[in-house]
Every structure is written in structure tokens, then in C-alpha cells.
Motif scaffolding. Structure first.
Motif, mmCIF file in Angstrom:
data_model
loop_
_atom_site.group_PDB
_atom_site.id
_atom_site.type_symbol
_atom_site.label_atom_id
_atom_site.label_comp_id
_atom_site.label_asym_id
_atom_site.label_seq_id
_atom_site.Cartn_x
_atom_site.Cartn_y
_atom_site.Cartn_z
ATOM 1 N N UNK A 1 0.810 -1.213 0.000
ATOM 2 C CA UNK A 1 0.000 0.000 0.000
ATOM 3 C C UNK A 1 0.846 1.268 0.000
ATOM 4 N N UNK A 2 2.133 1.143 0.260
ATOM 5 C CA UNK A 2 3.008 2.320 0.303
ATOM 6 C C UNK A 2 3.887 2.315 -0.938
ATOM 7 N N UNK A 3 3.582 3.185 -1.849
ATOM 8 C CA UNK A 3 4.287 3.231 -3.118
ATOM 9 C C UNK A 3 4.701 4.663 -3.429
ATOM 10 N N UNK A 4 5.956 4.815 -3.823
ATOM 11 C CA UNK A 4 6.494 6.125 -4.194
ATOM 12 C C UNK A 4 7.130 5.999 -5.571
ATOM 13 N N UNK A 5 6.727 6.859 -6.502
ATOM 14 C CA UNK A 5 7.311 6.900 -7.830
ATOM 15 C C UNK A 5 8.006 8.249 -8.010
ATOM 16 N N UNK A 6 9.288 8.227 -8.319
ATOM 17 C CA UNK A 6 10.068 9.446 -8.532
ATOM 18 C C UNK A 6 10.531 9.457 -9.984
ATOM 19 N N UNK A 7 10.065 10.442 -10.762
ATOM 20 C CA UNK A 7 10.443 10.568 -12.173
ATOM 21 C C UNK A 7 11.392 11.755 -12.324
ATOM 22 N N UNK A 8 12.672 11.463 -12.447
ATOM 23 C CA UNK A 8 13.702 12.495 -12.566
ATOM 24 C C UNK A 8 14.000 12.696 -14.050
ATOM 25 N N UNK A 9 13.076 13.348 -14.749
ATOM 26 C CA UNK A 9 13.233 13.472 -16.199
ATOM 27 C C UNK A 9 12.397 14.641 -16.725
ATOM 28 N N UNK A 10 12.785 15.112 -17.894
ATOM 29 C CA UNK A 10 11.952 16.046 -18.638
ATOM 30 C C UNK A 10 11.174 15.234 -19.657
#
Length: 390
Positions: free
Chosen positions: A352-361
Motif C-alpha cells: 500500500x506504500x508506493x512512491x514513484x520518482x520521475x527524474x526526467x523532462x
């Protein structure tokens, strides 16, 4: 330590034969196929191979009674002048895997393989390998230290009857930070510290440390303490025609890995890295990472690379090592991994604990670029979820 009676497999390039899989006579044909699909093709990206000196250890449990474990190395050039030739050694263990047996496998992986088949002395007759006394083992190649976080997660999954699958890598020569004086080929160099390169980017590192130490967003400030904290760090620094290279991606991955694995900062149990995967490898890695999780597990997916806006609805995709444009300058969509697929994979996970990090243009396709009202990607729609996802 327990005695290991093992089948043996080797995959590499042989003179006048090309890439071949050799095995001892007792290894079934279906196991050879699994070895190729779940180990060789999964962990070796021929489009963006690791640097010379690279080595890694892996374990892939095919069934509760059948386990593959072994090592992979960058063996340099072959007789045809092809560079970055992979050398895979696998030992096949028959029998139910338990914690004492798993500890013996860890010890074997850390010591290194006891067999080595010379590429220029091909023998189709491989024998079974019997390992009795780990302490007396004389490795032919260096091993890889298995981190405590990987051990803890495998113990948890094993006790729950889940199949185990992991790999741990030590970077190649050019991937290591400057100032390393130790011989990277020596077995004693395979310490936990060697798995995390020193990163010469102190401002970024300090910012990440302050971020994770902040009492407002500390990872342990949630209502329930996570059972395990797990991260998949994906970096795509090089695509094919039509995309500029991003040389800073590997440093991004190294910084994130260093912070997340630091026991005084984030203390993650598992940090996997994936550099320059093709579309299939990226999709399968995401699915493998997210499945078989508990409700209280924390999952972090970090992507550094190019993003592509696909249409005027804000739908987008992530690039891979095969991403390219066609002769008309349009992005070939089949070379991307869509955010829809990523969302489906995350939604199927029990965590239930989800983190998405998108380091992009985000690069716009012709369709999205022609819409002057396009406001960018629609992150809430295509990556939002009920599980506390960002």
C-alpha cells in the motif's frame, strides 16, 4: 555448513562457435532455457553492457525444489573482436531451500566459483560440482558480498513460501569512483562498501540526506512501520537515434543508492539498480520488483532518463536503451514503457506504500506537440493510486 551437490551451467562466447550454453549431463533442457531467460537475458544488456571488471552474483529460484545461483563477469573481448563478452557460471541445486541451505549458498557466492571453463579450451563435458567445506574452497574467480538487506528480505520471503530472485553487482572499472587503490579483481575486495561507489556530488548528496532526515517526511513517520523498505532505481543514459545521451544518469543512480542504503539515513532493506534496460527487461523488472509484496511494504520506483509525452491527454512513456525515432522523426512507441503499464503493475501489488520518482523532462511526440493547449503530463491520472503513491 552443508554439503552442496550441484549441476553446472556456463554461458559465454566460444571460438568458432559463438555464444553457447554448456551444462553437466544431469541438467534438464528446460532448466537450460530458464537459465537463459531468467538469468542471462535478464541481467545482461548487450546494448549497454557493464564496464570491464564488472561482476555480480545472483540467485533465481525456479521452483521450491530447484534453485540456480552463480556469478556473471565482463570477460572483455572474444576471438571475433566483440567487446564486453559476458561469462555466466550457474550452479543448479535440487532440493527444498531452507535457511541453513541459503546461508551456505551465500557463503559460496561470497567466496566465488570453484570452476572456470576457458573460452579457448572448450569442453562439452561439464561435471557436477560438490562443495563440502566452504572455508577450504579455492575460488577460480572473485565472489560478491551479499548485503544484509538482501539476506533479510530473502529470509522473509522464504519463510512465507515465496520464490527468491535477486542479483548483487560490483561496478566495473570506469564505474568506480576515482581514488580506489584496491585491486578490483581480488576476492577480499567484495565488501558491502564496494557495492556503493563514492559519489563526487556533495551538494546533491547533502540535499537528499536533509530530505530523508526531515521529520515531516521521514520514511518511518507513517502510521505503521513498513515491513521492508525496497527501491528499484532505473537509469537510462543512452538511447538510440533521436535522443541525446544523459551522462549524469549513472551518477543519479549512484547517489540515490548511496543514500537509501545508508543505515543512518534511509536504511532500506533492498535497493536494486537497473541501467539502460531494453523494453522487455524494464517491464519484467518492474513486475518482478512489485509482486509478492506485503501490505505494509514500502516500494520506491525511481527513474532517471528521458520521458516522452505521447498525446494531448497527458499520457506518457519512459525511454529504454532501444528508444529511437524513425525516419520521419517520430518516436517509435514500442521502444518505450508506458506509464499505463507501470500503473497496472503498481495497482496489482499488495504493497500500500508506493512512491514513484520521475527524474526526467518530457519530449513531445508530433501528436502532443501540435496541441497548443497541452499542459504536460497527467501524473495524477496515470500514476495516481489508492496506495499512497506520489
Amino acid at each position: 555448513m552443508l554439503t552442496l551437490d550441484l549441476g553446472q551451467l556456463v554461458y559465454t562466447s566460444f571460438p568458432d562457435q559463438g555464444f553457447q550454453t554448456l551444462s553437466s549431463a544431469d541438467v534438464p533442457e528446460e532448466v537450460k532455457q530458464v537459465f537463459l531467460t531468467q538469468v542471462v537475458y535478464k541481467y545482461w544488456n548487450s546494448y549497454a553492457p557493464p564496464q570491464p571488471g564488472y561482476r555480480a552474483a545472483y540467485l533465481a529460484q525456479i521452483s521450491p525444489e530447484l534453485t540456480l545461483f552463480g556469478w556473471m563477469y565482463n570477460q572483455g573481448d572474444d576471438d571475433l573482436g566483440r567487446s564486453h563478452i559476458p561469462y555466466f557460471i550457474a550452479y543448479c541445486l535440487s532440493g527444498v531451500l531452507d535457511n541453513p541451505l541459503l546461508d551456505t549458498i551465500y557463503a559460496c557466492l561470497e567466496r566465488g566459483p570453484v570452476t572456470f571453463i576457458e573460452r579457448h579450451r572448450v569442453s562439452s563435458d561439464l561435471h557436477r560440482v560438490v562443495i563440502d567445506q566452504i572455508d577450504d574452497l579455492q575460488p577460480t574467480l572473485p565472489g560478491v558480498m551479499i548485503p544484509s538487506g538482501t539476506r533479510a528480505r530473502c529470509r522473509l520471503l522464504l519463510n512465507k513460501g515465496k520464490l527468491l530472485n535477486f542479483s548483487v553487482a560490483i561496478p566495473g572499472e570506469s564505474e568506480l569512483a576515482n581514488g580506489k587503490e584496491n585491486d578490483p579483481q581480488m576476492p577480499q575486495e567484495t565488501s558491502a562498501d564496494a557495492l556503493v561507489p563514492d559519489v563526487d556530488n556533495q551538494p546533491l548528496l547533502s540535499s537528499l540526506e536533509r530530505l530523508l532526515e526531515s521529520p515531516r517526511i521521514t520514511l518511518d513517520s507513517m502510521t505503521r512501520v513498513p515491513t521492508t523498505k525496497n527501491a528499484l532505481l532505473i537509469g537510462v543514459s543512452h538511447c538510440e537515434h533521436g535522443f541525446e545521451p544523459l551522462p549524469g544518469v549513472q551518477q543519479d543512480i549512484a547517489v540515490m543508492k548511496q543514500v537509501l542504503e545508508n543505515p543512518k539515513i534511509a536504511a532500506f532493506d533492498e535497493v536494486q539498480t537497473l541501467l539502460n534496460p531494453n523494453p522487455q527487461i524494464l517491464a519484467e523488472s518492474l513486475e518482478s520488483f512489485c509482486q509478492d509484496r506485503d501490505i505494509d511494504d514500502l516500494l520506491v520506483v525511481y527513474f532517471s532518463g528521458h520521458g516522452v509525452v505521447l498525446d494531448d491527454h497527458g499520457r506518457f512513456g519512459l525511454t529504454t536503451s532501444m528508444s529511437r525515432t524513425n525516419s520521419k522523426g517520430k518516436v517509435v512507441r514500442s521502444t518505450l514503457v508506458s506509464a499505463d503499464l507501470l500503473q497496472d503493475i503498481l495497482n496489482d501489488s499488495k504493497a500500500e506504500r508506493q512512491v514513484v520518482v520521475l527524474d526526467c523532462c518530457y519530449r513531445q511526440t508530433d501528436t502532443s506537440a501540435n496541441n497548443p493547449h497541452l499542459g504536460g503530463v497527467n501524473l495524477p491520472q496515470y500514476l495516481g493510486g489508492w496506495g499512497g503513491r506520489l
